[in-house]
Design a protein around this motif. Structure first.
Motif, PDB file in Angstrom:
ATOM      1  N   PHE A 107       0.856  -1.188   0.000  1.00  0.00           N
ATOM      2  CA  PHE A 107       0.000   0.000   0.000  1.00  0.00           C
ATOM      3  C   PHE A 107       0.889   1.234   0.000  1.00  0.00           C
ATOM      4  N   ARG A 108       0.603   2.157  -0.918  1.00  0.00           N
ATOM      5  CA  ARG A 108       1.277   3.455  -0.957  1.00  0.00           C
ATOM      6  C   ARG A 108       0.231   4.550  -0.953  1.00  0.00           C
ATOM      7  N   SER A 109       0.576   5.654  -0.326  1.00  0.00           N
ATOM      8  CA  SER A 109      -0.397   6.746  -0.181  1.00  0.00           C
ATOM      9  C   SER A 109      -0.671   7.455  -1.493  1.00  0.00           C
ATOM     10  N   ASP A 110       0.227   7.353  -2.478  1.00  0.00           N
ATOM     11  CA  ASP A 110       0.021   8.011  -3.776  1.00  0.00           C
ATOM     12  C   ASP A 110       1.000   7.398  -4.771  1.00  0.00           C
ATOM     13  N   SER A 111       0.737   7.629  -6.052  1.00  0.00           N
ATOM     14  CA  SER A 111       1.636   7.135  -7.090  1.00  0.00           C
ATOM     15  C   SER A 111       2.671   8.176  -7.483  1.00  0.00           C
ATOM     16  N   ASP A 119     -11.866  11.348 -10.525  1.00  0.00           N
ATOM     17  CA  ASP A 119     -10.980  10.679  -9.586  1.00  0.00           C
ATOM     18  C   ASP A 119     -11.696   9.518  -8.903  1.00  0.00           C
ATOM     19  N   GLU A 120     -12.445   8.756  -9.688  1.00  0.00           N
ATOM     20  CA  GLU A 120     -13.235   7.670  -9.110  1.00  0.00           C
ATOM     21  C   GLU A 120     -12.359   6.566  -8.513  1.00  0.00           C
ATOM     22  N   SER A 121     -11.165   6.368  -9.023  1.00  0.00           N
ATOM     23  CA  SER A 121     -10.300   5.287  -8.532  1.00  0.00           C
ATOM     24  C   SER A 121      -9.367   5.736  -7.416  1.00  0.00           C
ATOM     25  N   GLY A 122      -9.383   7.049  -7.102  1.00  0.00           N
ATOM     26  CA  GLY A 122      -8.511   7.542  -6.050  1.00  0.00           C
ATOM     27  C   GLY A 122      -7.058   7.599  -6.482  1.00  0.00           C
ATOM     28  N   GLN A 123      -6.204   8.049  -5.575  1.00  0.00           N
ATOM     29  CA  GLN A 123      -4.787   8.225  -5.903  1.00  0.00           C
ATOM     30  C   GLN A 123      -3.867   7.232  -5.206  1.00  0.00           C
ATOM     31  N   THR A 124      -4.404   6.419  -4.307  1.00  0.00           N
ATOM     32  CA  THR A 124      -3.564   5.463  -3.595  1.00  0.00           C
ATOM     33  C   THR A 124      -3.170   4.299  -4.514  1.00  0.00           C
ATOM     34  N   VAL A 125      -2.138   3.597  -4.097  1.00  0.00           N
ATOM     35  CA  VAL A 125      -1.655   2.415  -4.806  1.00  0.00           C
ATOM     36  C   VAL A 125      -1.695   1.245  -3.839  1.00  0.00           C
ATOM     37  N   THR A 156      17.356   0.519  -0.939  1.00  0.00           N
ATOM     38  CA  THR A 156      16.108   1.277  -0.913  1.00  0.00           C
ATOM     39  C   THR A 156      15.008   0.486  -1.614  1.00  0.00           C
ATOM     40  N   ARG A 157      13.746   0.753  -1.231  1.00  0.00           N
ATOM     41  CA  ARG A 157      12.617  -0.003  -1.762  1.00  0.00           C
ATOM     42  C   ARG A 157      11.787   0.799  -2.749  1.00  0.00           C
ATOM     43  N   MET A 158      11.853   2.127  -2.680  1.00  0.00           N
ATOM     44  CA  MET A 158      11.079   2.963  -3.598  1.00  0.00           C
ATOM     45  C   MET A 158      11.985   3.675  -4.593  1.00  0.00           C
ATOM     46  N   LEU A 159      13.114   4.194  -4.140  1.00  0.00           N
ATOM     47  CA  LEU A 159      14.031   4.860  -5.059  1.00  0.00           C
ATOM     48  C   LEU A 159      14.620   3.882  -6.062  1.00  0.00           C
ATOM     49  N   THR A 160      14.846   2.624  -5.635  1.00  0.00           N
ATOM     50  CA  THR A 160      15.348   1.587  -6.539  1.00  0.00           C
ATOM     51  C   THR A 160      14.520   0.323  -6.352  1.00  0.00           C
ATOM     52  N   GLU A 161      14.894  -0.723  -7.058  1.00  0.00           N
ATOM     53  CA  GLU A 161      14.106  -1.955  -7.066  1.00  0.00           C
ATOM     54  C   GLU A 161      13.963  -2.565  -5.672  1.00  0.00           C
ATOM     55  N   ASP A 162      12.751  -2.984  -5.345  1.00  0.00           N
ATOM     56  CA  ASP A 162      12.446  -3.647  -4.080  1.00  0.00           C
ATOM     57  C   ASP A 162      13.161  -4.998  -4.030  1.00  0.00           C
ATOM     58  N   GLU A 163      13.899  -5.250  -2.936  1.00  0.00           N
ATOM     59  CA  GLU A 163      14.668  -6.501  -2.836  1.00  0.00           C
ATOM     60  C   GLU A 163      13.773  -7.736  -2.692  1.00  0.00           C
ATOM     61  N   VAL A 164      12.599  -7.592  -2.078  1.00  0.00           N
ATOM     62  CA  VAL A 164      11.716  -8.747  -1.923  1.00  0.00           C
ATOM     63  C   VAL A 164      11.028  -9.075  -3.236  1.00  0.00           C
ATOM     64  N   ARG A 165      10.512  -8.045  -3.923  1.00  0.00           N
ATOM     65  CA  ARG A 165       9.829  -8.267  -5.195  1.00  0.00           C
ATOM     66  C   ARG A 165       9.866  -6.985  -6.025  1.00  0.00           C
ATOM     67  N   ASP A 166      10.276  -7.108  -7.272  1.00  0.00           N
ATOM     68  CA  ASP A 166      10.278  -5.972  -8.179  1.00  0.00           C
ATOM     69  C   ASP A 166       8.832  -5.659  -8.593  1.00  0.00           C
ATOM     70  N   TRP A 167       8.361  -4.458  -8.224  1.00  0.00           N
ATOM     71  CA  TRP A 167       7.008  -4.029  -8.589  1.00  0.00           C
ATOM     72  C   TRP A 167       7.010  -3.263  -9.913  1.00  0.00           C
ATOM     73  N   TYR A 168       8.162  -3.130 -10.554  1.00  0.00           N
ATOM     74  CA  TYR A 168       8.304  -2.415 -11.834  1.00  0.00           C
ATOM     75  C   TYR A 168       7.830  -0.965 -11.722  1.00  0.00           C
ATOM     76  N   ASP A 169       8.040  -0.369 -10.543  1.00  0.00           N
ATOM     77  CA  ASP A 169       7.517   0.974 -10.307  1.00  0.00           C
ATOM     78  C   ASP A 169       8.502   1.827  -9.511  1.00  0.00           C
ATOM     79  N   ASN A 170       9.774   1.415  -9.433  1.00  0.00           N
ATOM     80  CA  ASN A 170      10.730   2.173  -8.643  1.00  0.00           C
ATOM     81  C   ASN A 170      11.069   3.494  -9.340  1.00  0.00           C
TER      82      ASN A 170
END
Length: 449
Positions: free
Chosen positions: A49-53, A63-69, A321-335
């Motif tokens: 869960f992230r507070s925004d994209s 904005d029916e889908s909201g801004q959270t991820v 780092t998990r957001m600035l670079t690839e997440d070590e547990v799982r790459d979410w393709y969104d870093n």
């Protein structure tokens, strides 16, 4: 793909049953006293869960889908290696996922349905060593890296051959990075005219005293866009050292070449780019710590001129780092190191450049519980390419790790990213100056063998 999976499992099951009944027989066919089947598996169940994209809280008109991820997801990664003889084996790895609980349906009846399970056949290659281990090869789909992993760090079709000696080995390789240019099903509709080729030579040496050197020259010939051929030669090297509780390595890559017809006036661009990385680790049980520094060269302030200085980047550094670079547990393709860049032909290109420093520390409170923290900060090296912003952001996170017998791992992560003007300029979609922080939580359960 769905219809083939039961067949694959059936063949593996028959071979495994044969192996169980006859230990000296690991493949369906001729027996060999050294033949065996080696199996590994990894299953990840994930919550994010992230507070925004992005870093802008401005609400769009619709904005029916909201801004959270947020997502629940599952990934299964089985890996099989058939040891056909002591010096010859075949490896196959498939990744079933990233399957989102809200999207991918295990009960769908059509293999062509848009909600069918995602399945990626990641690796399938043959590997062997001959002449008393001196001559080796690996051919097929595989994860291929240059000595640093900063330039080439891809799952591709490749062929490698090497010659080993007492303190190292040297070898040659050739591979192809897949692209979206049309290729036919039959061979007469295929050629090498619009492909992305990589080739070169590499080697690794044990220098003694805990020191090691890996180096190579990697060439990229990318003609997948008509009239826009990219030719880059990239020497790369890693110097590493291990001594007692200390580990360290230093990476360097230089890219030199030409992008045809890439300038605004239709001329060619000369490529001179670089990347560097340094990593230090300390393990003093129950404490451990790591520090990583990463730098990617920027382009100059004039887009489309005769010079191209941005580094062609694989986006898989050693940063924790998990957001600035690839997440070590799982790459979410969104870093964010990817989102700060443009993507073309298998590589990320960040004209603003990047400098990232991070440090992490952990302590083993019990044999089943290990908490840790990571703090990282990033800068753009050419502010003119980020609307005048230099500061990318600061990320801080805590990771609570619960484990059992090195088979079961639970990560409970909480963190936040405070962005700067450079991140806002390159990531935001509406207000390019907004710098609202993003916070995240991630929970993962991993079972592996």
């Amino acid at each position: 793909m769905t219809s083939r999976w039961p067949v694959i499992l059936g063949v593996v099951g028959v071979c495994a049953a044969a192996h169980a009944q006859e230990p000296g027989r690991a493949e369906c066919g001729r027996a060999d006293e050294d033949a065996r089947l080696e199996a590994h598996v990894r299953l990840d169940n994930l919550f994010l869960f992230r507070s925004d994209s992005d870093f802008d809280r401005t609400a769009p008109r619709y904005d029916e889908s909201g801004q959270t991820v947020g997502a629940f997801a599952t990934v299964l990664t089985p890996r099989l290696t058939w040891h056909l003889a002591r010096n010859l084996r075949v490896t196959y790895e498939v990744e079933i996922g990233l399957n989102y609980w809200s999207r991918n349906n295990p009960d769908t009846e059509s293999a062509l349905s848009p909600d069918v399970f995602v399945m990626k056949h990641r690796e399938m290659f043959a590997q062997g060593e001959f002449n008393r281990g001196r001559l080796g090869f690996q051919v097929g789909y595989q994860r291929f890296l240059d000595p640093t992993g900063l330039f080439l760090n891809h799952w591709i079709g490749a062929a490698q051959v090497w010659w080993g000696f007492e303190h190292g080995r040297i070898g040659l390789f050739v591979g192809e990075v897949p692209d979206q240019t049309y290729e036919g099903i039959t061979v007469r509709d295929n050629n090498f005219k619009r492909d992305i080729l990589v080739f070169g030579a590499s080697g690794a040496w044990d220098l003694g005293g805990g020191w090691g050197l890996a180096a190579g020259v990697h060439t990229l010939y990318d003609s997948h866009v008509v009239g826009r051929t990219r030719f880059v030669v990239a020497p790369a090297a890693r110097v590493s050292h291990e001594s007692g509780p200390w580990t360290l390595f230093v990476d360097g890559v230089l890219q030199a070449g030409r992008f045809d017809n890439a300038a605004l006036d239709g001329g060619d661009q000369t490529v001179i780019a670089w990347a560097a990385q340094g990593h230090v680790g300390l393990d003093l049980p129950p404490w451990s710590a790591e520090m990583n520094l990463l730098a990617l060269s920027p382009d100059d302030a004039h887009d489309g001129n005769a010079r191209q200085g941005a580094f062609l980047y694989a986006a898989k550094p050693a940063s924790r780092t998990r957001m600035l670079t690839e997440d070590e547990v799982r790459d979410w393709y969104d870093n964010y190191d990817e989102r700060l860049s443009t993507f073309e032909g298998g590589f990320f290109l960040n004209r603003a450049g990047l400098f990232l420093a991070d440090i992490s520390a952990g302590v083993e409170v019990a044999d089943w519980f290990r908490p840790g923290v990571t703090v990282g900060a990033a800068l753009a090296l050419e502010p003119h390419n980020a609307l005048g912003g230099r500061f990318v952001g600061v990320e801080a996170l805590a990771d609570l790790v619960i484990s059992w017998r090195e088979r079961l791992f639970v990560h409970v992560v909480g963190g936040a990213l405070a962005p700067g003007r450079a991140a806002a300029a390159l990531v935001n979609r509406m207000d390019r100056t907004a710098t609202d922080p993003v916070w995240m939580t991630e929970v993962s359960l991993t079972v592996r063998d």
